[in-house]
Design a protein around this motif. Structure first.
Motif, mmCIF file in Angstrom:
data_model
loop_
_atom_site.group_PDB
_atom_site.id
_atom_site.type_symbol
_atom_site.label_atom_id
_atom_site.label_comp_id
_atom_site.label_asym_id
_atom_site.label_seq_id
_atom_site.Cartn_x
_atom_site.Cartn_y
_atom_site.Cartn_z
ATOM 1 N N SER A 209 0.846 -1.214 -0.046
ATOM 2 C CA SER A 209 0.037 0.151 0.079
ATOM 3 C C SER A 209 0.697 1.216 0.095
ATOM 4 O O SER A 209 0.564 2.200 -0.612
ATOM 5 C CB SER A 209 -0.918 -0.146 1.164
ATOM 6 N N ARG A 210 1.856 1.234 0.890
ATOM 7 C CA ARG A 210 2.824 2.291 0.862
ATOM 8 C C ARG A 210 3.365 2.830 -0.616
ATOM 9 O O ARG A 210 3.804 3.951 -0.919
ATOM 10 C CB ARG A 210 3.973 2.125 1.680
ATOM 11 N N TYR A 212 2.646 1.263 -3.732
ATOM 12 C CA TYR A 212 1.854 1.429 -4.842
ATOM 13 C C TYR A 212 0.436 1.905 -4.648
ATOM 14 O O TYR A 212 -0.577 1.957 -5.691
ATOM 15 C CB TYR A 212 1.704 0.101 -5.500
ATOM 16 N N GLY A 213 0.096 2.390 -3.516
ATOM 17 C CA GLY A 213 -1.267 2.645 -3.162
ATOM 18 C C GLY A 213 -2.420 1.657 -2.856
ATOM 19 O O GLY A 213 -1.923 0.465 -2.754
ATOM 20 N N GLU A 214 -3.256 2.138 -1.985
ATOM 21 C CA GLU A 214 -4.141 1.154 -1.314
ATOM 22 C C GLU A 214 -5.497 0.877 -1.890
ATOM 23 O O GLU A 214 -6.050 1.942 -2.720
ATOM 24 C CB GLU A 214 -4.428 1.732 0.030
ATOM 25 N N GLU A 215 -5.857 -0.209 -2.213
ATOM 26 C CA GLU A 215 -7.252 -0.492 -2.819
ATOM 27 C C GLU A 215 -8.183 -1.155 -1.621
ATOM 28 O O GLU A 215 -7.893 -2.267 -1.085
ATOM 29 C CB GLU A 215 -7.004 -1.699 -3.902
#
Length: 545
Positions: A209-210, A212-215
């Motif tokens: 998440s840090r 590549y972003g959170e889904e």
């Protein structure tokens, strides 16, 4: 198609049970309505639900135990840890041994190992059923925390004892030395698998998440898969999948302390888990009721296993087991409170009998007992039927229903006006936390204000916006640092303000829906505004408690 129809009918029964429990003025918890609706389904429908013990165990127990461990107040668990351990481990062992011999003495036709298995499944208590009762008569918070902690641990200990009892029945042999060694491996291995897997998965998803972003959807799905993954890995290693699920839930509570999850994801995830908890517990009780007609239809055959011919003997056995469980629990609770709980209070050494009685009445059996007894094997290793399985299921169901009825009628009487030994002052801790959080917010607003306004012609806008926000935080600080009387009056004022804000938010939402109906507002924009209002109302409602 038939399987889908059965599932949909069970879910409909769960929904109707909630409606009936609110509509009817009866002082009965929701699980009893679910059992009744399940019995109606069993009488009216042509189909029958055939429960595979292994699948039933896997589908229902891991998520429920995981959620119990995840949401339990850990500080309260440690504060009354000695009392909880005495109830969750000591009482379970005493129940399995004492009630096992008692059941075998009362029903000689039931093998001793099967009697121990039945005693093991009726030893865990069910906090969900108690919570349903507590909705009508509030249970003191400290008592509820002890009950939650006890149920979390005694679920695991009772089901581990059940595992050994079933193994003794299947093999026909039992070695205390071998069982002790096996218990250490089963327990420690299960705890290690659940904790280790949850820790690894949580840190891996946080790293992803840090970078590549959170889904949000993936985060929720991971939390759903964790209890099943922990359970299956532990069982593959011949450890306790139940303890693995409990340990996974406890570890989840610790690793979530990093606060890396987005707020919107947390809200959505909590909603998903609330639905799963409501559905799983409800379906279990509906299934209990659905199985009752078939078991009662075979009561004549079942009672012959006991050496009698009159079906009413089954009722005698159910009452006798309930009385034995109640007496054993009352005595154990009294001794436990005398030795530990009350010595932590105001120097009292003799527990109030009403507190002991309330804790005894609150020992309601429920979903875990049913799930455990339905996992008894259908056949032995040689292919012959498992001895006394139908009788054990009937007696366990009887214990669940009687304990629910007794708690529904007895707890409100015993709890009326009851006061537990004093707890630590939670309000001062809450005030200190709110003040520190507000101070941190003010400091960060000042930093961001300077960063955003630096070199801009409209810097005054940033200054005024920051001032408005900081004024709100300063008011919060002022409301928490006065005298006790001033703080109490300020909190009453805050409660009034929140009620007014909630009323205003509801009026806003009604107006937006009115504009949508008149086609003065598009649906997409309306959804956005409604979500903002819903979150604001939920926040104010939570603060009102």
């Amino acid at each position: 198609m038939e399987v889908i129809s059965i599932v949909l009918l069970l879910l409909l029964a769960v929904i109707l049970s909630g409606i009936l429990s609110r509509m009817l003025p009866l002082p009965l918890p929701r699980p009893l309505f679910q059992i009744g609706l399940g019995a109606l389904i069993g009488l009216a429908a042509d189909w029958r639900v055939t429960l595979d013990p292994e699948i039933f165990f896997l589908l229902f127990l891991p998520p429920l135990l995981f959620l119990d461990g995840w949401r339990i107040p850990r500080e309260e668990l440690f504060k009354d840890g000695k009392t909880i351990v005495e109830l969750a481990l000591g009482l379970v062992v005493a129940t399995v041994v004492g009630m096992g011999f008692f059941i075998h003495w009362m029903i000689p036709a039931m093998p001793l190992a099967v009697a121990f298995a039945l005693a093991a499944v009726v030893s865990p208590t069910d906090p969900i059923a108690v919570s349903a009762i507590a909705q009508r008569v509030p249970i003191p918070k400290r008592m509820m925390h002890i009950l939650e902690g006890e149920s979390l641990l005694n679920d695991a200990s009772g089901l581990v004892c059940l595992r050994f009892a079933i193994a003794a029945t299947l093999t026909g042999a039992f070695s205390l030395h071998q069982a002790a060694i096996n218990f250490v491996w089963v327990a420690l291995g299960g705890l290690a698998v659940g904790s280790g897997l949850t820790w690894l998965v949580s840190h891996a998803k946080n790293w992803v998440s840090r970078r590549y972003g959170e889904e949000g959807g993936a985060q929720i799905l991971i939390s759903l898969l964790l209890p099943f993954g922990s359970y299956l890995v532990a069982e593959h290693l011949h450890c306790s999948g139940i303890l693995a699920a409990v340990a996974a839930g406890l570890t989840m509570g610790f690793v979530e302390g990093s606060g890396e999850l987005a707020a919107s994801t947390r809200i959505r995830r909590n909603t998903v888990w609330d639905v799963i908890q409501f559905t799983a517990n409800g379906v279990i009780f509906v299934l209990l009721g659905e199985q009752l007609p078939a078991i009662l239809a075979g009561a004549a055959e079942t009672v012959r296993l006991t050496g009698h011919h009159e079906p009413w003997w089954l009722g005698v056995y159910v009452l006798a087991i309930n009385l034995g469980l109640a007496a054993l629990r009352f005595l154990w609770v009294w001794l436990s409170f005398r030795l530990s709980f009350f010595r932590q209070g105001e120097g009292q050494s003799t527990p109030n009998w009403r507190i002991v009685a309330a804790m005894s009445f609150a020992g309601v059996r429920g979903a875990i007992t049913l799930a455990g007894v339905l996992t008894l094997p259908l056949v032995l290793s040689d292919g012959s039927p498992f001895p006394g399985r139908d009788l054990a299921i009937f007696l366990a169901m009887g214990v669940i229903i009687v304990s629910l009825l007794v708690a529904s009628l007895g707890l409100p009487v015993v709890l009326r006006g009851l006061r537990m030994p004093p707890e630590h002052d939670q309000q001062s801790a809450e005030d200190a936390a709110r003040v520190k959080a507000a101070e941190a917010a003010i400091a960060r607003i000042e930093e961001v204000q300077h960063e955003l306004a630096e070199g801009r012609a409209d810097a005054d806008l940033y200054v005024s916006a920051a001032a408005r926000i900081m004024d709100g935080y300063r008011e919060r600080i002022e409301s928490r640092v006065g005298t006790r009387e001033e703080n109490a009056e300020m909190r009453r004022g805050e409660a009034i303000e929140r009620r007014l804000r909630i009323a205003a938010l509801k009026a806003e939402r009604s107006q937006i829906f009115r504009m949508v109906r008149k086609r003065e507002l598009g649906s997409e924009l309306a959804r956005k505004l409604i979500r903002e209002l819903d979150l604001a109302e939920a926040r104010h409602a939570a603060q009102l408690g």
